[in-house]
Design an enzyme around this catalytic site. Sequence first.
Site, PDB file in Angstrom:
ATOM      1  N   GLY A 125       4.694  -6.329   6.296  1.00  0.00           N
ATOM      2  CA  GLY A 125       4.383  -7.249   7.396  1.00  0.00           C
ATOM      3  C   GLY A 125       2.887  -7.471   7.506  1.00  0.00           C
ATOM      4  O   GLY A 125       2.415  -8.602   7.726  1.00  0.00           O
TER       5      GLY A 125
ATOM      6  N   LYS B  19       0.836  -1.211   0.000  1.00  0.00           N
ATOM      7  CA  LYS B  19       0.000   0.000   0.000  1.00  0.00           C
ATOM      8  C   LYS B  19       0.855   1.239   0.000  1.00  0.00           C
ATOM      9  O   LYS B  19       2.032   1.215   0.404  1.00  0.00           O
ATOM     10  CB  LYS B  19      -0.950   0.030   1.195  1.00  0.00           C
ATOM     11  CG  LYS B  19      -0.300  -0.003   2.588  1.00  0.00           C
ATOM     12  CD  LYS B  19       0.131   1.347   3.150  1.00  0.00           C
ATOM     13  CE  LYS B  19       0.787   1.237   4.521  1.00  0.00           C
ATOM     14  NZ  LYS B  19       1.564   2.381   4.932  1.00  0.00           N
TER      15      LYS B  19
ATOM     16  N   ASP C 120      -2.724  -1.724  10.083  1.00  0.00           N
ATOM     17  CA  ASP C 120      -2.789  -1.733   8.620  1.00  0.00           C
ATOM     18  C   ASP C 120      -3.247  -3.078   8.047  1.00  0.00           C
ATOM     19  O   ASP C 120      -3.424  -3.209   6.833  1.00  0.00           O
ATOM     20  CB  ASP C 120      -1.406  -1.426   8.015  1.00  0.00           C
ATOM     21  CG  ASP C 120      -0.993   0.019   8.208  1.00  0.00           C
ATOM     22  OD1 ASP C 120      -1.840   0.838   8.610  1.00  0.00           O
ATOM     23  OD2 ASP C 120       0.183   0.324   7.941  1.00  0.00           O
TER      24      ASP C 120
END
Length: 308
Positions: free
Chosen positions: A105, A12, A139
């Site tokens: 991650g 992203k 996230d």
Amino acid sequence: MTRPVTARVPAKVNVQLAVGGRRPDGFHDLANVFLAVGLHDEVTATPAESLRITVEGTDAPHVPTDHTNLAARAAVALAARHGIAPDVHLHIAKDIPVAGGMAGGSADAAGALLACDALWGTKTSRTELLALCADLGSDVPFSLVGGAALGRGRGELLTPLETGGTFHWVFAVADGGLSTPAVYRECDRLREETGAGATVDDVPDPEPSEALLTALRTGDPAALAAAVTNDLQPAALSLRPALAETLRAGAEGGALASLVSGSGPTCAFLAKDAEAAQDVATALAASDTCRTVRTASGPAPGATVTTP
Ligand code: C5P
């Protein structure tokens, strides 16, 4: 023998990252506009005697392979939710820069959840998967849904956003990562230094930019470039002053907008079209201000199981 399952998950970029004051729990409320872009990690789940992580890719030496790996934590959380043992081998083919501000991650955690859910036949509902994602990290829910979305709260409360076209990006990957908590701490420190304070009582509530949402909806790169912001950028630049050179090199190479991606240190450059992105990438590669240069476009779909 159960067949392995592979999930593919995008990186992203944050096109708006408005950071509110530090909350009593240490997190910061955000108006976080995420755009998924076409750089991917792949997570493959295979039955095993016990939980095991392996990693391949240029950045593999920098990825932990113990229980602290977010993909391992995702497998443990999903197994616990269903009362089973997390006996799985997770192999991560890593293409998203590590600790780069591109949610690598988080992508691995979302991929592990999807791949394990399919491997174990646990048929977890979308709502439950999103709740597990939110527990794993701010996230992670976005890595699951992809596309474009507004994240409120600490970034985990998502509203999907409409996009009217494809945006072309160039990413300059720095040498070494930046720690997200360290960047938030530096953001607080810089705010305290001005005398204005850094808590929720001191900083105005973060709000999404209407101009930015309109630019996404209409697919207009020039309008998006004029509206992108990142409140973590001053903190990332304070911790890594050399990023200013990278940002300048991309701007000189013709980027419409140059900004730090999330908590950095990856720098993101928005280009007019695919051809302009190549020009920006060439300029950055020649500038000697970053380790690697990548091009990718967005929006990209969220985490997807790719095995038939
Ligand atoms: O949620 P996640 O584990 O990705 O967050 C990592 C760290 O980043 C947190 O421990 C916190 O220090 C910081 N953070 C924050 N506010 C957010 C998201 C992350 O302060 N909204």
